[in-house]
Design an enzyme around this catalytic site. Sequence first.
Site, PDB file in Angstrom:
ATOM      1  N   LYS A 103       0.975  -1.343  -0.012  1.00  0.00           N
ATOM      2  CA  LYS A 103      -0.037  -0.233  -0.073  1.00  0.00           C
ATOM      3  C   LYS A 103       0.938   1.266  -0.035  1.00  0.00           C
ATOM      4  CE  LYS A 103      -3.170   2.713   2.828  1.00  0.00           C
ATOM      5  NZ  LYS A 103      -4.270   2.727   3.703  1.00  0.00           N
TER       6      LYS A 103
ATOM      7  N   GLU B 127      -9.314  13.255  10.970  1.00  0.00           N
ATOM      8  CA  GLU B 127      -8.837  11.815  11.455  1.00  0.00           C
ATOM      9  C   GLU B 127      -8.268  11.825  13.003  1.00  0.00           C
ATOM     10  OE1 GLU B 127      -7.019   9.179   8.831  1.00  0.00           O
ATOM     11  OE2 GLU B 127      -6.215   7.909  10.554  1.00  0.00           O
TER      12      GLU B 127
HETATM   13  C1  LIG Z   1      -4.563  10.711   3.287  1.00  0.00           C
HETATM   14  C2  LIG Z   1      -5.555  11.184   3.278  1.00  0.00           C
HETATM   15  O1  LIG Z   1      -6.748  10.537   3.620  1.00  0.00           O
HETATM   16  C3  LIG Z   1      -6.517   9.415   4.614  1.00  0.00           C
HETATM   17  C4  LIG Z   1      -7.894   9.726   5.511  1.00  0.00           C
HETATM   18  C5  LIG Z   1      -8.944   8.825   5.220  1.00  0.00           C
HETATM   19  C6  LIG Z   1      -9.147   8.058   3.964  1.00  0.00           C
HETATM   20  C7  LIG Z   1      -8.132   7.834   3.075  1.00  0.00           C
HETATM   21  C8  LIG Z   1      -7.987   7.281   2.121  1.00  0.00           C
HETATM   22  O2  LIG Z   1      -9.233   6.572   1.727  1.00  0.00           O
HETATM   23  O3  LIG Z   1      -7.199   7.059   1.198  1.00  0.00           O
HETATM   24  C9  LIG Z   1      -6.601   8.313   3.343  1.00  0.00           C
HETATM   25  O4  LIG Z   1      -5.960   7.310   4.092  1.00  0.00           O
HETATM   26  C10 LIG Z   1      -5.884  12.703   2.844  1.00  0.00           C
HETATM   27  O5  LIG Z   1      -7.085  13.271   3.104  1.00  0.00           O
HETATM   28  O6  LIG Z   1      -5.105  13.546   2.419  1.00  0.00           O
END
Ligand SMILES: C=C(O[C@H]1C=CC=C(C(=O)O)[C@@H]1O)C(=O)O
Length: 383
Positions: free
Chosen positions: A153, A198
Amino acid sequence: MRFLAGLSMVGSFGAGLLYGFITSLEAHHIPFQLVEAAGSLYVGVGQPVLCASDPGISQPGPCFLSSGFLVSESFQVRSYPVVLVAGRDRLEVDVYEAHPRAASELGIFGLASDVRIVAGGALLQGDRVHDLEATSRRIQLAKLAIDQGQLTKLVVAGHATQEVTERFSIGGALSRLKKAHPASHLYCVDGFFGASPELVAAKSGNLLSLRPLAGTALRGGQVALLNSSKDLFEHRLMVEQLCDDLGGFVKELDRPARPVLFDAGRLIHLATPMRGRLLPGVTLADVVLAIAPTAAVSGVPRISAVEMLRELEIFRGKYAGIVGLTDPFGDGEVYLSIRGASVVDGRLDLVAGAGIVADSQVDSEVAEIEAKIDVVTRALSAR
Ligand SMILES: C=C(O[C@H]1C=CC=C(C(=O)O)[C@@H]1O)C(=O)O
């Protein structure tokens, strides 16, 4: 380690107080740092400077100085919370410490009374311009590395820019973001600001709570998101990494068997709320050092992800760091500095990322980054 020259707490902050206070600092060209945590907004006034240069803070690692006094009914000064800023690029944590001396020296109490209501009008103008080609290219390279087995990932970031209007101020922008996303947490570190959805970790006594997010859909796509094998996999990788990282710090870590939905307004995320009992003596700073950068912003395995991001992306600055506070007992809350922006040459530079795994489609990941940036620009464009 660095400390802030004075850290003040705005005890209750309506949009007017926030706007008035921060825009006053901006108007006086007084640098500030800001985090919202534990129900309050903390503003560090002044430039972060090297901790070692101050005889009052000689210990390595977080140290705390206690004093606190009430300035007015709505404006309180506390001197010892610590702001944690974990830099994704460097696998390091900058710990900003509050310095008790300088708040009064800087004369910020006068500014606190300079409260105006939130001014109307858009803070952005013109069209938003995304770096679509560069973002697609990075996502393709991430997919290639995943196909070749180098990692499973990678969270790739993309940028967009939009011109700011004359009335733009970070204070105004923060109050707009708070109004649009009341459940999110504001931050501003070295001019990089945003409203984070978050919660990375909160510690109260020996209780540790986490609410990692990964996996995203537009509102309306909830059922599909809960059944999306790509998003569930992306999410599971992050949760497993966190559990591994926390192994030496917690006795028990309770979590639901499947992720739940987290409502971030126009966006919906998969979330896994977790709660654990910390071993004696473990502080929030210890936890941050163990888990940052989480796989919500870096990848799996972490070291390979960080190395690849260093090659793929320009320096992320304070994007994807960890911002928040700890108190003298090692308790507090920290958030991810995502969906943020800073002003560069009259334009707002916005950044957001998306988790890439083997089943990711390049176009939909680019669209996800655009949607995350859109959440911010919408709030700032409203009249
Ligand atoms: C890295 C980010 O989101 C993270 C947080 C929620 C969902 C995310 C996703 O679905 O990729 C990311 O991991 C951002 O908003 O810059």
